[in-house]
Design a protein around this motif. Sequence first.
Motif, PDB file in Angstrom:
ATOM      1  N   SER A  26      14.636  40.675  43.467  1.00 55.23           N
ATOM      2  CA  SER A  26      15.989  41.242  43.050  1.00 55.23           C
ATOM      3  C   SER A  26      16.522  41.558  44.433  1.00 55.23           C
ATOM      4  N   VAL A  27      18.036  42.037  44.029  1.00 57.49           N
ATOM      5  CA  VAL A  27      18.648  42.534  45.226  1.00 57.49           C
ATOM      6  C   VAL A  27      18.682  44.101  45.142  1.00 57.49           C
ATOM      7  N   ILE A  28      18.498  44.735  46.357  1.00 58.08           N
ATOM      8  CA  ILE A  28      18.820  46.187  46.089  1.00 58.08           C
ATOM      9  C   ILE A  28      19.900  46.569  47.111  1.00 58.08           C
ATOM     10  N   ASN A 110      19.707  35.258  30.079  1.00 59.94           N
ATOM     11  CA  ASN A 110      20.335  35.117  31.216  1.00 59.94           C
ATOM     12  C   ASN A 110      20.575  36.409  32.029  1.00 59.94           C
ATOM     13  N   GLY A 111      20.779  37.283  31.581  1.00 57.81           N
ATOM     14  CA  GLY A 111      20.737  38.577  32.043  1.00 57.81           C
ATOM     15  C   GLY A 111      19.452  39.254  32.496  1.00 57.81           C
ATOM     16  N   LYS A 112      18.543  38.861  31.851  1.00 61.00           N
ATOM     17  CA  LYS A 112      17.153  39.361  32.059  1.00 61.00           C
ATOM     18  C   LYS A 112      16.448  38.393  33.227  1.00 61.00           C
ATOM     19  N   ASN A 113      16.940  37.481  33.663  1.00 63.49           N
ATOM     20  CA  ASN A 113      16.292  36.719  34.752  1.00 63.49           C
ATOM     21  C   ASN A 113      15.856  37.612  35.791  1.00 63.49           C
ATOM     22  N   PRO A 114      14.443  37.425  35.956  1.00 61.11           N
ATOM     23  CA  PRO A 114      13.720  38.449  37.055  1.00 61.11           C
ATOM     24  C   PRO A 114      13.614  37.762  38.489  1.00 61.11           C
ATOM     25  N   VAL A 132      31.957  35.983  34.882  1.00 62.51           N
ATOM     26  CA  VAL A 132      31.437  36.773  33.739  1.00 62.51           C
ATOM     27  C   VAL A 132      30.050  37.291  34.010  1.00 62.51           C
ATOM     28  N   GLY A 133      29.478  38.387  33.527  1.00 60.70           N
ATOM     29  CA  GLY A 133      28.324  38.485  33.257  1.00 60.70           C
ATOM     30  C   GLY A 133      27.336  38.401  34.363  1.00 60.70           C
ATOM     31  N   TYR A 134      27.253  39.018  35.369  1.00 60.41           N
ATOM     32  CA  TYR A 134      26.216  38.956  36.466  1.00 60.41           C
ATOM     33  C   TYR A 134      25.618  40.221  36.642  1.00 60.41           C
ATOM     34  N   ALA A 135      24.092  40.363  36.601  1.00 60.73           N
ATOM     35  CA  ALA A 135      23.468  41.704  36.662  1.00 60.73           C
ATOM     36  C   ALA A 135      23.809  42.210  38.283  1.00 60.73           C
TER      37      ALA A 135
END
Length: 158
Positions: A26-28, A110-114, A132-135
């Motif tokens: 993940s990116v923080i 897709n949004g839950k991709n870890p 569109v739609g990128y966590a």
Amino acid sequence: MKTAFIKTPLGTAKIEGDLHGITSISVIDRETEMKSNISPELEEAVRQIEEYFLGKRKEFTFKLNPTGTEFQKKVWDELLKIPFGKTISYLDLSKKLGDPKAIRAVAAANGKNPIWIVIPCHRVVGSKGEMVGYAGGIHRKKWLLNHERTEKQQSLFP
């Protein structure tokens, strides 16, 4: 579970995993202490992520071990088939999975991709190519897609 942090052009990447594979990237946005000693279980992932950001890597070969439902894993497996530098729409991804009406469920998975970047959810765009739609934030999605473009636009200025 082992953890490593590396600096990237998009923020600090947090990489987690063990002998069974990488479970999360993940990116923080916050600053964190970088440790010079990286656990052997994470060394290959760290090396490959760094090569990706340097423009020297187009695919990843380290072992993945994401946690999710069977449906989410099915979606993530399909994401892994999207070639470097290419995009696909949510609708086309739903069709590839066998159910064009499952577009919302596919988008949610897709949004839950870890596993950021490696499972390339950033390569999924709207039906008309819109971002569109990128966590991780649309600015990161745009950066990643631009980074992966095979034909880089040359600058008019030196």
